[in-house]
Scaffold this active site. Structure first.
Site, PDB file in Angstrom:
ATOM      1  N   CYS A   1      -0.910  18.112 -22.995  1.00  0.00           N
ATOM      2  CA  CYS A   1      -2.428  19.511 -23.432  1.00  0.00           C
ATOM      3  C   CYS A   1      -2.403  20.130 -22.399  1.00  0.00           C
ATOM      4  O   CYS A   1      -0.861  20.861 -21.840  1.00  0.00           O
ATOM      5  CB  CYS A   1      -3.204  17.974 -22.460  1.00  0.00           C
ATOM      6  SG  CYS A   1      -3.167  18.322 -20.798  1.00  0.00           S
TER       7      CYS A   1
ATOM      8  N   ASP B   1       6.041   4.768  -1.322  1.00  0.00           N
ATOM      9  CA  ASP B   1       7.274   5.321  -0.934  1.00  0.00           C
ATOM     10  C   ASP B   1       8.000   4.226  -2.874  1.00  0.00           C
ATOM     11  O   ASP B   1       7.981   3.263  -2.685  1.00  0.00           O
ATOM     12  CB  ASP B   1       8.220   5.506   0.428  1.00  0.00           C
ATOM     13  CG  ASP B   1       8.093   4.006   0.606  1.00  0.00           C
ATOM     14  OD1 ASP B   1       7.536   4.272   1.729  1.00  0.00           O
ATOM     15  OD2 ASP B   1       8.371   2.441   0.212  1.00  0.00           O
TER      16      ASP B   1
ATOM     17  N   THR C   1       0.683  -3.133   8.746  1.00  0.00           N
ATOM     18  CA  THR C   1      -0.455  -2.050   7.948  1.00  0.00           C
ATOM     19  C   THR C   1      -2.016  -2.025   9.217  1.00  0.00           C
ATOM     20  O   THR C   1      -2.245  -3.421  10.181  1.00  0.00           O
ATOM     21  CB  THR C   1      -1.403  -2.780   7.170  1.00  0.00           C
ATOM     22  OG1 THR C   1      -2.350  -2.059   6.658  1.00  0.00           O
ATOM     23  CG2 THR C   1      -1.758  -4.151   7.098  1.00  0.00           C
TER      24      THR C   1
ATOM     25  N   ALA D   1       9.096  -4.749  11.759  1.00  0.00           N
ATOM     26  CA  ALA D   1       9.062  -4.997  10.921  1.00  0.00           C
ATOM     27  C   ALA D   1      10.914  -5.016  10.661  1.00  0.00           C
ATOM     28  O   ALA D   1      11.289  -6.426  10.258  1.00  0.00           O
ATOM     29  CB  ALA D   1       8.908  -4.008   9.399  1.00  0.00           C
TER      30      ALA D   1
ATOM     31  N   HIS E   1      -1.373   1.501  -4.141  1.00  0.00           N
ATOM     32  CA  HIS E   1      -1.944   2.988  -3.785  1.00  0.00           C
ATOM     33  C   HIS E   1      -1.088   3.826  -5.153  1.00  0.00           C
ATOM     34  O   HIS E   1      -1.301   5.545  -4.364  1.00  0.00           O
ATOM     35  CB  HIS E   1      -2.309   3.037  -2.281  1.00  0.00           C
ATOM     36  CG  HIS E   1      -3.405   2.702  -1.699  1.00  0.00           C
ATOM     37  ND1 HIS E   1      -2.878   1.871  -0.169  1.00  0.00           N
ATOM     38  CD2 HIS E   1      -3.813   1.975  -2.121  1.00  0.00           C
ATOM     39  CE1 HIS E   1      -3.983   1.326   0.384  1.00  0.00           C
ATOM     40  NE2 HIS E   1      -4.797   0.504  -1.115  1.00  0.00           N
TER      41      HIS E   1
ATOM     42  N   CYS F   1      -4.637  14.665 -19.230  1.00  0.00           N
ATOM     43  CA  CYS F   1      -4.317  13.515 -19.748  1.00  0.00           C
ATOM     44  C   CYS F   1      -3.888  12.554 -19.505  1.00  0.00           C
ATOM     45  O   CYS F   1      -3.698  11.316 -20.419  1.00  0.00           O
ATOM     46  CB  CYS F   1      -4.032  14.105 -21.382  1.00  0.00           C
ATOM     47  SG  CYS F   1      -1.879  14.595 -20.657  1.00  0.00           S
TER      48      CYS F   1
ATOM     49  N   GLN G   1       0.779  -0.694  -0.346  1.00  0.00           N
ATOM     50  CA  GLN G   1       0.034   0.050   0.283  1.00  0.00           C
ATOM     51  C   GLN G   1       0.923   1.321  -0.260  1.00  0.00           C
ATOM     52  O   GLN G   1       0.613   2.229  -0.028  1.00  0.00           O
ATOM     53  CB  GLN G   1      -0.374  -0.031   0.798  1.00  0.00           C
ATOM     54  CG  GLN G   1      -1.699  -1.016   1.518  1.00  0.00           C
ATOM     55  CD  GLN G   1      -2.128  -1.113   2.643  1.00  0.00           C
ATOM     56  OE1 GLN G   1      -3.946  -0.723   3.027  1.00  0.00           O
ATOM     57  NE2 GLN G   1      -2.023  -2.189   3.673  1.00  0.00           N
ATOM     58  N   ASN G   2       2.161   1.124   0.066  1.00  0.00           N
ATOM     59  CA  ASN G   2       3.318   2.294   0.226  1.00  0.00           C
ATOM     60  C   ASN G   2       3.215   2.404  -1.112  1.00  0.00           C
ATOM     61  O   ASN G   2       3.564   2.001  -2.314  1.00  0.00           O
ATOM     62  CB  ASN G   2       4.836   1.365   1.185  1.00  0.00           C
ATOM     63  CG  ASN G   2       4.036   1.457   2.440  1.00  0.00           C
ATOM     64  OD1 ASN G   2       2.786   1.326   2.882  1.00  0.00           O
ATOM     65  ND2 ASN G   2       5.463   0.299   2.803  1.00  0.00           N
TER      66      ASN G   2
ATOM     67  N   CYS H   1       1.240  20.824 -17.821  1.00  0.00           N
ATOM     68  CA  CYS H   1       1.224  18.931 -18.863  1.00  0.00           C
ATOM     69  C   CYS H   1       1.787  20.003 -19.908  1.00  0.00           C
ATOM     70  O   CYS H   1       1.864  20.968 -20.367  1.00  0.00           O
ATOM     71  CB  CYS H   1       0.398  18.982 -19.041  1.00  0.00           C
ATOM     72  SG  CYS H   1       0.377  17.111 -19.985  1.00  0.00           S
TER      73      CYS H   1
END
Ligand code: APR
Length: 283
Positions: A187, A136, A226, A269, A151, A162, A133-134, A184
């Site tokens: 466009c 980074d 999470t 972790a 994500h 565009c 979901q990170n 952009c």
């Protein structure tokens, strides 16, 4: 992406919340003691799916979203910063905030947990699939290939009209209140927005389809860092559970998913993963 731990878009709930996990282990010292049941499962698994969240990068100094006091959403309102409505309401404000995060993430380094997963993925006869979901790039900078950034990514900017990709704009070192988005180059009307999935936006289809697949065909699933609150990502581990696939949660605190996990390891972790990978070869 929505915040509703109870809604289950897959319709495949694992079990009722009264079913406590088979085991709960604690270890917070650097020389973490790896629970035997977890080592046993990890040693025999060949197709391993790893679902990671903000806690995976916490040991790299990247704030999570919902941790008390330090979580980003305890400091700022996500409705003002992480919705398409907020972007259209005040693009310079949202743009500046995400560029600050580009600076933060660029200054961060993968932690021992990221490196342990990369080492595990390099082991022979091991098919380790990372779904995160990170936003980074710390898994990649540790040498892992990420199957799906559910994500999006902070390093994949695009036009808000565009949708064509654009280079990551310059991220100032100091937090700045407002920065006009780049125009952009393709466009006439578009402005460059971060390539992240905001609340009320759909997840990228290929990534979610692949994530569902590897939660269904795994020998073992690990859920790391999470809170299990944001859908549809929060439903993925239930897909595995519904098929009797063991699911191990690694998190220092209880999450919405804890009651459904096969084993819960209350650790971080960067402490748990190196110890687990080191234990794979120990007799
Ligand atoms: N190691 C492992 N887990 C940790 C650590 C650590 N060092 N530190 C904190 N955690 C855990 C917390 O206990 C919590 O359960 O990480 C989890 C972080 O939860 P959230 O902040 O809710 O992050 P996450 O679940 O990834 O958020 C999901 O919400 O805001 C959106 O798009 C954003 O991808 C994000 C999504």
């Amino acid at each position: 992406m929505t915040v509703d731990p109870t809604s289950d878009p897959t319709g495949e709930s694992t079990s009722d919340p009264t079913n406590d996990p088979k085991s709960e282990s604690k270890s917070d010292s650097t020389a973490a003691v790896v629970p035997e049941a977890i080592v046993h499962l990890a040693r025999s698994a060949r197709r391993i799916t790893v679902l990671t969240g903000a806690g995976m990068s916490a040991d790299s100094g990247v704030p999570t979203f919902r941790d008390a006091q330090t979580g980003l959403w305890t400091l700022v309102d996500p409705q003002d910063l992480a919705t398409p409505e907020a972007w259209h309401r005040d693009k310079p404000y949202v743009n500046a905030w995400f560029l600050w995060r580009v600076h933060l993430m660029s200054a961060a380094a993968p932690n021992a947990g990221h490196h342990a997963l990369a080492a595990w993925g390099r082991r022979p006869d091991t098919d380790l699939r990372i779904v995160t979901q990170n936003i980074d790039d710390l898994h990649e900078r540790a040498g892992s290939t990420v199957l799906a950034h559910l994500h999006g990514s902070l390093f994949a900017w695009r036009c808000d009209r565009c949708h064509r990709p654009a280079s990551t704009p310059h991220a100032p070192a100091d937090p700045t209140e407002r920065i006009e988005p780049d125009a952009c180059l393709h466009c006439a009307f578009g402005e460059i927005r971060p390539g992240v999935v905001w609340f009320n936006e759909p997840l990228p289809e290929r990534e979610f389809t692949d994530a569902v697949q590897v939660c269904r065909d795994a020998d073992l699933v690990l859920v790391i860092g999470t809170s299990g609150i944001v859908q549809p990502a929060a439903s993925l581990p239930h897909l595995a559970g519904a098929r009797g696939i063991p699911v191990i949660e690694i998190d220092p605190r209880p999450t919405e998913f804890s009651p459904f996990a096969t084993h819960v390891w209350r650790s971080t972790a960067a402490t748990a993963l190196p110890a687990l990978v080191a234990a794979l070869d120990r007799p």
